[in-house]
Design a protein around this motif. Structure first.
Motif, mmCIF file in Angstrom:
data_model
loop_
_atom_site.group_PDB
_atom_site.id
_atom_site.type_symbol
_atom_site.label_atom_id
_atom_site.label_comp_id
_atom_site.label_asym_id
_atom_site.label_seq_id
_atom_site.Cartn_x
_atom_site.Cartn_y
_atom_site.Cartn_z
ATOM 1 N N THR A 153 0.716 -1.385 0.014
ATOM 2 C CA THR A 153 -0.096 0.027 0.002
ATOM 3 C C THR A 153 0.879 1.177 0.033
ATOM 4 O O THR A 153 1.694 1.560 0.975
ATOM 5 N N LYS A 154 0.584 2.054 -0.940
ATOM 6 C CA LYS A 154 1.583 3.449 -1.195
ATOM 7 C C LYS A 154 0.710 4.504 -1.551
ATOM 8 O O LYS A 154 -0.321 4.417 -2.463
ATOM 9 N N ASP A 155 0.905 5.562 -0.618
ATOM 10 C CA ASP A 155 -0.203 6.647 -1.040
ATOM 11 C C ASP A 155 -1.724 6.295 -1.077
ATOM 12 O O ASP A 155 -2.499 6.814 -1.656
#
Length: 625
Positions: A153-155
């Motif tokens: 999970t990124k941003d």
């Protein structure tokens, strides 16, 4: 549709109006820039290898990083590629954004000049997933490579895989900017098994989430194009942007063994031993050792180029010959225009410079393979596999040529007579009544006219090129091309593996061919025109006006015939299922959309080659299934 040999022909006519810019267009030809003196010294590469994935549920690999390092070592030590020309992404460096950025940086790199060789190598997991809504794809599947941060999970967003379409668009952009001297090597697979057994592991994972239909829209589209059908250049036969070497067929698994990728290790061993300068991409596949459970693939329009160059092999194609249960089996058949009594010379390697070991003749011709007999006088204990090059075209008709009686053609007539005696399978000189190609003279230039009822019915008979009388090399090239054109145009395969499936339709066509206008739906993205007039194919004839309009094909299987991959033919792709379709020029079928342009007149009688003006141009599309 594997093994389906019903022949369909589409005749495409192009009309030029009275020279208005809105209807016709001249495409200027630009000479290709010469290759640099040291082609390997000007090679640029992006090398990716991933063993350890961020998501703990993804099976780690043992040899992908080692493969990447070995590839880098080969480039720098063997080919002397400067290290500054190579970007290597290993494990945590090989994130989704970095892989995409790495390809884009090749596109934007000012040090790369047009037609410099470019290599993109990937070793890691692959996967497949149902195609999102609006993404036209064969068998409703898309194939993807798996970045190191997949499922992280990124941003606030979950990182996804990289679909073939995204990479296809990136490669097309790269080819547009730097030329199509691009090599892509994939040591991964898409079966989704993700299994492991000690030091043997499969390079694939299971993709268990839906793919958003707007994934990577910033690369392939615009805000209004979210539901477009996206063209992919990544993996399919018609690709002109690059050559692809893949570890296996789509239904197979790419394996690791003893901490190395089986395919990459075999590939590096082969090109190190034989030398890339002696290989084309296609011939490399023939030289690879047998890889159990894997049938490496070589795809792309330019597969006959020599490695890392734009130089095309001028040799006739070589076909592999092996021993089978019915005798000697040639890896070519009716689809390749092989006919009974065709003759071949056998060589130890796919090169006429290698040892000549025998001759064979085609006895029984199937769709994709032929049974051949060894000619008398040659030992049956030959090294197999052997490689065959065709020398006589068997029952295929030669092109019969007539030259008019103008004394200026005496020298050309003698040359053609000598060539015809040396190559009776290609052409023969004859009288005017029996000829299919007439050679005449006009203003000291040689003219060429076809004697073909179909072409003449459409109002054409003369090739729109004239050549200066002294340009015998150019003349012979046109004659040879005309011979091949007529042979393929008149070729009628005689083997039907699925007669029952065809017969069940009665008058209904077993295959539908839709010829469509396309419209742009964003950058590098095309789909069927929303308000077109439907299928332009009317009784196998298409009338269009030359210009900027793009076109594509959709081919649909109307029969119940389906040939899934079997153990015997595990290296073959599955055929289309009933009602299944494949597109050409858009969607995931491969290739760019095309347009039709009636070329203008060019040159005068003093030029080496003259192109005459014309108002009608005829093209043929021939589909052998």
């Amino acid at each position: 549709m594997f093994g389906f040999l019903a022949r369909l022909s589409v005749f495409v006519k192009r009309r030029k109006s009275k020279k208005t810019h809105s209807q016709t267009e001249t495409i200027p030809t630009k000479p290709l820039q010469p290759e640099s003196k040291g082609p390997f010294g000007s090679l640029f590469a992006l090398i990716i290898g991933i063993d350890a994935y961020e998501a703990p549920e993804i099976t780690p690999l043992l040899g992908a990083v080692a493969d990447a390092r070995e590839m880098e070592c080969y480039l720098t030590a063997k080919l002397r590629v400067p290290r500054m020309n190579i970007q290597t992404l290993l494990d945590g460096q090989a994130t989704r954004s970095n892989i995409i950025k790495g390809i884009q940086e090749l596109t934007d790199n000012p040090s790369i000049t047009r037609n410099d060789p470019i290599l993109i190598f990937y070793a890691g997991h692959g996967t497949e997933a149902p195609s999102p809504k609006g993404w036209e794809a064969e068998q409703s599947k898309i194939e993807m490579i798996v970045p190191q941060d997949y499922r992280a999970t990124k941003d606030g967003k979950r990182v996804g895989c990289i679909p073939d379409r995204t990479i296809g668009i990136l490669l097309q952009q790269l080819a547009n900017a730097k030329g199509n001297n691009i090599t892509v090597i994939l040591d991964c697979c898409h079966s989704g098994s993700g299994t492991r057994d000690g030091f043997r592991r499969v390079r694939s994972v299971e993709a268990n989430e839906d793919i958003p239909d707007d994934l990577d829209i910033e690369i392939w589209g615009t805000s209004e194009g979210k539901r477009a059908k996206i063209p992919a250049e990544f993996k399919y036969h018609g690709s002109a942007s690059h050559v692809l070497l893949a570890a296996c067929a789509s239904n197979q698994s790419a394996m690791e063994n003893n901490c190395r990728g089986v395919f990459t290790q075999a590939l590096l061993d082969t090109i190190t031993t034989l030398g890339v300068e002696n290989l084309t991409y296609a011939s490399l596949i023939k030289h690879l050792p047998d890889l159990p459970g894997q049938s490496p693939r070589c795809e792309g329009k330019n597969r006959d180029r020599h490695w890392f160059t734009t130089r095309v092999s001028r040799n006739e194609p070589f076909y592999e010959v092996k021993k089978g249960s019915e005798g000697y089996v040639l890896d070519a058949g009716s689809v390749h225009s092989i006919t009974e009594r065709s003759e071949f010379s056998l060589y130890k390697e796919p090169s006429i410079m290698s040892t000549h070991i025998g001759k064979v003749t085609a006895r029984s011709v199937g769709p994709l393979t032929s049974i051949v007999e060894l000619s008398p006088g040659f030992s049956p204990d030959l090294p197999f596999p052997a490689f065959a090059i065709q020398t006589v075209f068997g029952t295929a008709k030669t092109l019969r040529i007539h030259l008019n009686d103008d004394p200026k053609l005496k020298s050309l007539r003698n040359k053609l007579q000598n060539e015809a005696e040396s190559n009776p399978h290609l052409y023969a000189l004859t009288n005017h009544e029996d000829a299919k190609l007439h050679i005449g003279i006009h203003e000291d230039t040689v003219t060429f006219a076809f004697e073909n009822s179909l072409i003449k019915t459409l109002g054409l008979d003369r090739i729109p090129f004239r050549v200066q009388l002294e340009e015998e090399v150019a003349i012979m090239k046109i004659v040879e091309a005309a011979s091949l054109f007529i042979r393929y145009l008149n070729h009628h395969p005689t083997h039907f593996d699925v007669d029952d499936h065809i017969a069940e339709h009665g008058s209904k066509e077993p295959v539908s061919i839709y010829y469509r206008k396309l419209e742009r739906r964003g950058r590098n993205k095309w789909g069927e025109e929303a308000h077109d007039n439907g299928n332009l194919n009317k009784n196998y004839q298409v009338d269009v006006v030359g210009g900027l309009t793009r076109y594509g094909l959709k081919i649909t299987n109307n029969t119940s015939y389906y040939a899934p991959p079997t153990v015997k033919h595990i290296d073959k792709d599955a055929s289309l299922q009933k009602g299944g379709s494949i597109t050409v020029g858009y969607g995931d079928g491969g290739g760019q959309p095309w347009r039709h342009v009636v070329a203008p007149a060019k040159g005068t009688s003093k030029d080496r080659i003259v192109r005459d003006d014309e108002d009608l141009q005829v093209e043929f599309f021939k589909l052998i299934l």
